[in-house]
Design a protein around this motif. Structure first.
Motif, short mmCIF file in Angstrom:
data_model
loop_
_atom_site.label_atom_id
_atom_site.label_comp_id
_atom_site.label_asym_id
_atom_site.label_seq_id
_atom_site.Cartn_x
_atom_site.Cartn_y
_atom_site.Cartn_z
N LEU A 1 0.91 -1.32 0.11
CA LEU A 1 -0.09 -0.03 -0.03
C LEU A 1 0.89 1.34 -0.08
CD1 LEU A 1 -2.65 -1.28 2.64
CD2 LEU A 1 -2.77 -1.11 0.18
N ALA A 2 2.15 1.10 -0.45
CA ALA A 2 3.21 2.09 -0.43
C ALA A 2 2.49 3.48 -1.26
CB ALA A 2 4.31 1.75 -0.45
N ALA A 3 1.96 2.89 -2.57
CA ALA A 3 1.63 4.23 -3.42
C ALA A 3 0.16 4.26 -2.97
CB ALA A 3 1.71 3.42 -4.80
N ALA A 4 -0.73 3.96 -2.13
CA ALA A 4 -2.04 4.23 -1.89
C ALA A 4 -2.27 5.36 -0.82
CB ALA A 4 -2.80 2.93 -1.44
N HIS A 5 -2.89 6.34 -1.40
CA HIS A 5 -3.10 7.40 -0.56
C HIS A 5 -4.46 7.82 -0.10
CE1 HIS A 5 1.18 8.52 -0.50
NE2 HIS A 5 1.06 8.28 -1.86
N ASP A 6 -5.26 6.83 -0.47
CA ASP A 6 -6.72 7.13 -0.39
C ASP A 6 -7.25 5.67 0.05
OD1 ASP A 6 -9.47 7.22 -0.69
OD2 ASP A 6 -9.43 8.45 -2.44
N PHE B 1 0.36 0.23 6.11
CA PHE B 1 -1.37 0.64 6.37
C PHE B 1 -1.45 2.08 6.87
CE2 PHE B 1 -5.56 0.08 7.93
CZ PHE B 1 -6.19 -0.48 6.73
N GLU B 2 -0.40 2.42 7.43
CA GLU B 2 -0.58 3.80 8.35
C GLU B 2 -1.36 5.05 7.41
OE1 GLU B 2 3.45 3.73 6.49
OE2 GLU B 2 2.43 2.44 8.02
N GLN B 3 -1.17 5.09 6.05
CA GLN B 3 -1.49 6.19 5.38
C GLN B 3 -2.75 5.83 4.76
OE1 GLN B 3 1.80 6.24 2.72
NE2 GLN B 3 0.98 4.50 1.33
N VAL B 4 -3.30 4.60 5.06
CA VAL B 4 -4.83 4.45 4.50
C VAL B 4 -5.73 3.87 6.01
CG1 VAL B 4 -4.40 4.21 2.11
CG2 VAL B 4 -4.01 2.25 3.72
N MET B 5 -5.54 4.50 6.85
CA MET B 5 -6.33 3.91 8.01
C MET B 5 -7.72 3.89 7.90
SD MET B 5 -3.94 3.12 10.20
CE MET B 5 -4.75 2.91 11.69
N THR C 1 1.17 3.01 13.18
CA THR C 1 0.31 3.03 14.28
C THR C 1 -0.64 1.93 14.27
OG1 THR C 1 -1.22 4.17 13.08
CG2 THR C 1 0.38 5.59 14.25
N VAL C 2 -1.12 1.70 15.42
CA VAL C 2 -2.22 0.54 15.47
C VAL C 2 -3.36 0.60 14.97
CG1 VAL C 2 -1.23 -0.53 17.69
CG2 VAL C 2 -2.86 1.21 17.90
N LEU C 3 -4.28 -0.06 14.48
CA LEU C 3 -5.72 0.03 13.91
C LEU C 3 -6.71 0.32 15.06
CD1 LEU C 3 -4.01 -1.21 11.72
CD2 LEU C 3 -6.29 -2.28 11.05
N ARG C 4 -6.54 0.10 16.36
CA ARG C 4 -7.24 0.32 17.48
C ARG C 4 -8.96 -0.13 17.09
NH1 ARG C 4 -4.52 3.41 20.71
NH2 ARG C 4 -3.08 4.72 19.89
N VAL C 5 -8.87 -1.56 16.75
CA VAL C 5 -9.95 -2.29 16.62
C VAL C 5 -10.14 -3.44 17.46
CG1 VAL C 5 -10.51 -1.37 14.32
CG2 VAL C 5 -9.11 -3.66 14.59
N LEU C 6 -11.37 -3.87 17.70
CA LEU C 6 -11.50 -5.24 18.52
C LEU C 6 -10.96 -6.41 17.66
CD1 LEU C 6 -13.08 -6.29 20.93
CD2 LEU C 6 -14.75 -6.75 19.60
#
Length: 926
Positions: A252-257, A299-303, A327-332
């Motif tokens: 996901l390095a090239a994903a910004h959305d 994944f940090e840039q498409v949280m 960063t963590v996703l902070r989900v159950l």
């Protein structure tokens, strides 16, 4: 051949064939073998096609470990023996082939005296009962032998799998990582370029979580450059046995959305976005019943895509995610594994043996030796090495960047310069210490570069994902001496890209790229015949920040967008004919850059250029399963309210309406009509023909259908394509005209149309169009009762579709083989292929689109008879077949039918066959 089946473990659905021979004297034979392997929809593993920045023995040992078949070609030469070796590379490759690997050996006939050591090797091979040993005289004979032997080998593996257990589940049924299709290996786990050092604790913790019942979301967290991606790669490789349906790597390095994440996952899985439903729903169907691990990297840039991941996890109990993120996703249900720095040597430690136990020092030494092989830690430099590692806080990427300078500077000078440097971090005190250390090291590494390399690195930040040498020259090469300008985006020679330095190559850019690679700021990878480059995520972030702050930022982004728009235009003729397959692979390599160019054009409201790019790459979007994504771009164009030219609006209307014509035919007809009218006004005959062809299909889908009107539209389309010299469009229109003829029960007329289409496709060397025509022609012959001709046509269509990687064509070919097996009375084969074709459509997202196939009607008499239970049981087993095994079964000779005992039974059998053909004819109207 009596060859032992081995497990197939490739995530890109292709079984790999390692090709061993001397190189120069057998170059023509190697090329022929490559073609034969690719025709069987297998992957050749050859030095000409792979990465080379490794010692040869390490390279071919790694290649052999990742291959499933060994293929050796021998002639007169034994090959060169390296100074430190006792055998040549040729013999070493044979020795290193795993014992269970099938070995296909071909000896070229010669009257010359063979080198003595080659004679010894050949004698040993002849005595090896694991090898199939054959001689050949000509290149063409070799090609035929290889194709025949590979087909037999696949059939042997299939037969062995069916005999291995009562339900047929063995080598080719449900092995690890082999079902999920992946165009060009997009979801393959990247090959590691370095050893994993100092991560034993984190590795064991994460691996135990991934294998623990009830744990389905594991997140590797830590700052940039700490090695999250490297650990994820190692974890993915280590748990492949436990995820029998695949471990898939999604960058996901090239994903910004966040909206790009489902599309990226679909890309990696080979799932097509048909637009028939939300892509998450399509992915759910494709993954249902499978045990799969998806590695979502960066994944940090498409949280914002976290809900999509949770939705997939909730719907698919066999799915797990391994996520890398700052960063963590902070989900159950999330389990977190933190990555800190590598273990450091104690401050003031001067004992070389003790210092070398530190993971940070081990990594520094390893990377230093990659640029300065003679480097060792000694009593004289140990203090400096300890100081460097501690100064850089044990951050792996920072250590690698510093180690790269050892080729020029001794450790003491590197440490002094690091201590004296005051770089980017002085202005970013909010960053954590380790992140500041990495940022400072990147800045320090860049400051060691001459102005030309600094400027080039900054401009390379414009690329999304990797980039070719040609792209770097065109986009970032203008004024590399640092004059603040950027290239104008014009596509130079070799748009298709050969990656080799030579005529037309900007030597300054080539040398600068080499310097950046030497500094570990970029990575070079050979990709087929094209050299490609990538930047580490943290280095790309640094370069992009510098680019945005520079005077060249706007010009470089414009050059990037225009280069890829021009690349699309230059690819138009290459996508239609013999160059189609290679061009598709090259465009797939640049998919992220194409998307970035599209987003730039949308942001700057360059609608006409956007529409041209979308239209130029129609074949690529179609074959790549990306038409729905393109429709989204075109919807933005239509909603903008801006003035656009006729061609742009025509293209936008086409994509917006044609993609789902079967769902709302009445609603799309006005838009397709306007599209054809606008193409006509713009004098775009090919565009008008394609719009009218889609309009015809919509007319056939209305209630009631309008075949006469559809045929009128198609006849106009045929005239347009011929007047435009558009043979690709002509072949497509002829096939559609044949479909209308079948709808009207005019089978002979349909046959003629399909034959015309096939002749046009073959004339231009278009394998995909030929495969489409062959499949349709097979149905026409089957409806007319000519089962044997239909069998050959379906087989050729299936083989050609597999060769070009067209999943939809493979599904059609398997369905044709189902009907032929039903006509043969081979219930077992019909059921297996039926299950395989259904699963292939589901796994690739093609289960909810209109099809031109009558296989359901072909098996209807079986389902209504005593053999229904046998068919259904085989169908369930067939759903577990690998695509390669299903193709091998479909193209293998039919099982001989038992002799008919008396004339009465013969007459009954003939009557049943006639009834089946009649059912197919009646199905043409449904």
């Amino acid at each position: 051949m009596n060859l032992t089946p081995v497990s197939i473990r490739t995530p890109d659905q292709l079984l790999r064939v390692f090709v061993s021979s001397t190189l120069r004297d057998l170059a023509e034979e190697r090329q022929a073998v490559r073609g034969a392997i690719e025709r069987m929809r297998l992957a050749p593993v050859m030095f000409e096609l792979g990465a080379r920045p490794h010692p040869p023995r390490d390279l071919y040992r790694s290649y052999l470990q990742r291959s499933e078949i060994f293929l050796g070609i021998y002639w007169r030469r034994y090959g060169w023996v390296a100074p430190d070796e006792t055998v040549s590379g040729l013999e070493d490759e044979y020795n290193l082939a795993p014992p269970a690997m099938p070995r296909l050996i071909y000896i070229k006939s010669t009257d010359d005296v063979l080198e003595p050591r080659l004679v010894e090797l050949l004698q040993r091979i002849k005595n090896d009962d694991r090898a199939s040993y054959k001689s050949f005289d000509t290149v063409e004979e070799l090609r035929e032998l290889v194709e025949a032997d590979l087909a037999t080998l696949l059939a042997d593996r299939f037969d062995a799998s069916l005999n291995a257990s009562a339900d047929g589940a063995a080598a080719v049924i449900a092995p690890p990582q082999q079902y999920l299709p992946s165009e060009n290996g997009a979801g393959a786990i990247p090959a590691p370029l370095t050893s994993l050092l100092g991560r034993d604790r984190e590795f064991e913790r994460a691996r135990s979580l991934l294998l623990q019942d009830g744990v389905r979301l594991v997140t590797l967290t830590g700052p940039g450059g700490v090695g999250k991606s490297r650990l994820a790669i190692e974890l993915g490789r280590s748990v492949r046995e436990e995820f029998p349906d695949g471990v898939v790597f999604v960058s996901l390095a090239a994903a910004h959305d966040a909206d790009q994440v489902p599309a990226a996952i679909a890309d990696a899985l080979g799932v097509r976005d048909t637009g028939a439903e939300p892509l998450v729903d399509t992915l759910t169907t494709a993954l249902r019943g499978r045990r799969v691990l998806i590695i979502a990297d960066n994944f940090e840039q498409v949280m914002g895509a976290t809900p999509a991941l949770i939705a997939l996890l909730a719907a698919l109990p066999g799915l797990s995610f391994l996520v890398t993120s700052r960063t963590v996703l902070r989900v159950l249900g999330e389990y977190r594994v933190d990555l800190g720095p590598l273990a450091l040597p104690a401050a003031g430690d001067r004992d070389v043996a003790s210092v070398l136990e530190s993971a940070a020092v081990q990594l520094f030494v390893q990377r230093a030796r990659s640029v300065a092989p003679e480097f060792v830690v000694t009593d004289d430099n140990v203090a400096a090495v300890v100081g460097i590692c501690r100064k850089l806080d044990g951050v792996p990427l920072a250590l690698e960047l510093a180690a790269a300078s050892i080729r020029l500077l001794p450790p003491s000078v590197v440490l002094t310069r690091l201590e004296q440097h005051r770089g980017l971090v002085s202005g970013t005190p909010h960053l954590p210490a380790r992140q500041r250390s990495l940022e400072d090291t990147i800045e320090w590494s860049v400051q060691l570069l001459p102005p030309r390399e600094k400027t080039l690195l900054q401009r390379l930040g414009v690329f999304s994902g990797g980039f070719s040498l040609t792209a770097a020259e065109a986009v970032a090469g203008g004024g590399v001496a640092g004059d603040g300008t950027a290239g104008d985006g014009a596509v130079g020679g070799g748009v298709a890209g050969d990656g080799a330095a030579g005529e037309g190559v900007d030597v300054d850019v080539l040398e600068s790229l080499g310097a950046l690679a030497d500094s570990s700021l970029i990575r070079q990878q050979d990709h087929g015949e094209d050299a490609r480059f990538t930047l580490f995520g943290s280095v790309r972030d640094y370069a992009r920040r510098g680019l945005e702050a520079s005077d060249a930022g706007a010009a470089t982004h414009r050059a990037h967008a225009r280069y890829f728009a021009d690349l699309g235009h230059a690819s138009v003729p290459l996508l239609r004919g013999r160059t189609q397959n290679a061009t598709m692979r090259q465009l797939a390599d640049d998919r992220d850059n194409l998307r970035a160019a599209v987003h730039y054009l949308i942001e700057h409201r360059e609608w006409d250029r956007l529409a041209r790019l979308a239209w130029d790459l129609y074949v690529y979007w179609w074959m790549g399963g990306l038409l729905n994504e393109v429709r989204g771009w075109m919807d933005e164009l239509l909603a903008s309210g801006d003035a656009v030219d006729d061609s742009s609006r025509a293209a936008a209307l086409y994509y917006s309406r044609a993609i789902t014509f079967w769902q709302q035919p009445v609603e799309v007809i006005p838009g397709l009509t306007e599209s054809s009218t606008l193409f006509h006004a713009a004098d775009d005959r090919s565009g008008e023909a394609l719009a009218r062809t889609s309009l015809a299909l919509a007319l056939l889908t209305t209630t009631p259908p309008e075949p006469a009107e559809a045929e009128d539209e198609l006849e106009r389309s045929l005239t347009l394509t011929r007047s435009a010299g558009d043979t690709w469009g002509e072949a497509l229109v002829l096939v559609t005209l044949g479909r209308v003829a079948i709808f009207d029960q005019k089978l002979r007329r349909a046959l003629n149309r399909f034959e015309e289409s096939l002749e046009v496709a073959r004339r231009q060397g278009d394998d995909l169009s030929a495969a489409i025509a062959e499949n349709h022609l097979g149905w026409a012959h089957l409806m007319l009762g000519d089962v044997d001709t239909a069998r050959v046509l379906f087989r050729e269509s299936l083989s050609a579709s597999a060769l070009v990687g067209h999943t939809e064509g493979m599904a059609y070919g398997l369905e044709g083989a189902v009907a032929v097996a039903a006509a043969d009375g081979d219930v077992e084969r019909a059921g297996l292929l039926l299950g395989a074709s259904e699963a292939l459509r589901e796994r690739s997202g093609l289960y909810n689109v209109p099809t031109f196939s009558f296989h359901q009607q072909a098996i209807a008499p079986i389902l209504a008879g005593d053999a229904a239970a046998q068919l259904l049981a085989a169908q369930e087993r067939g759903r577990l077949l690998l695509p390669a095994a299903a193709v091998a079964l479909a193209v293998s000779p039919p099982t001989p039918r038992p002799p008919v005992p008396d004339e009465a039974e013969a007459e009954a059998g003939a009557g049943a066959e006639t009834e089946t053909v009649s059912d197919l004819e009646q199905a043409a109207r449904s």
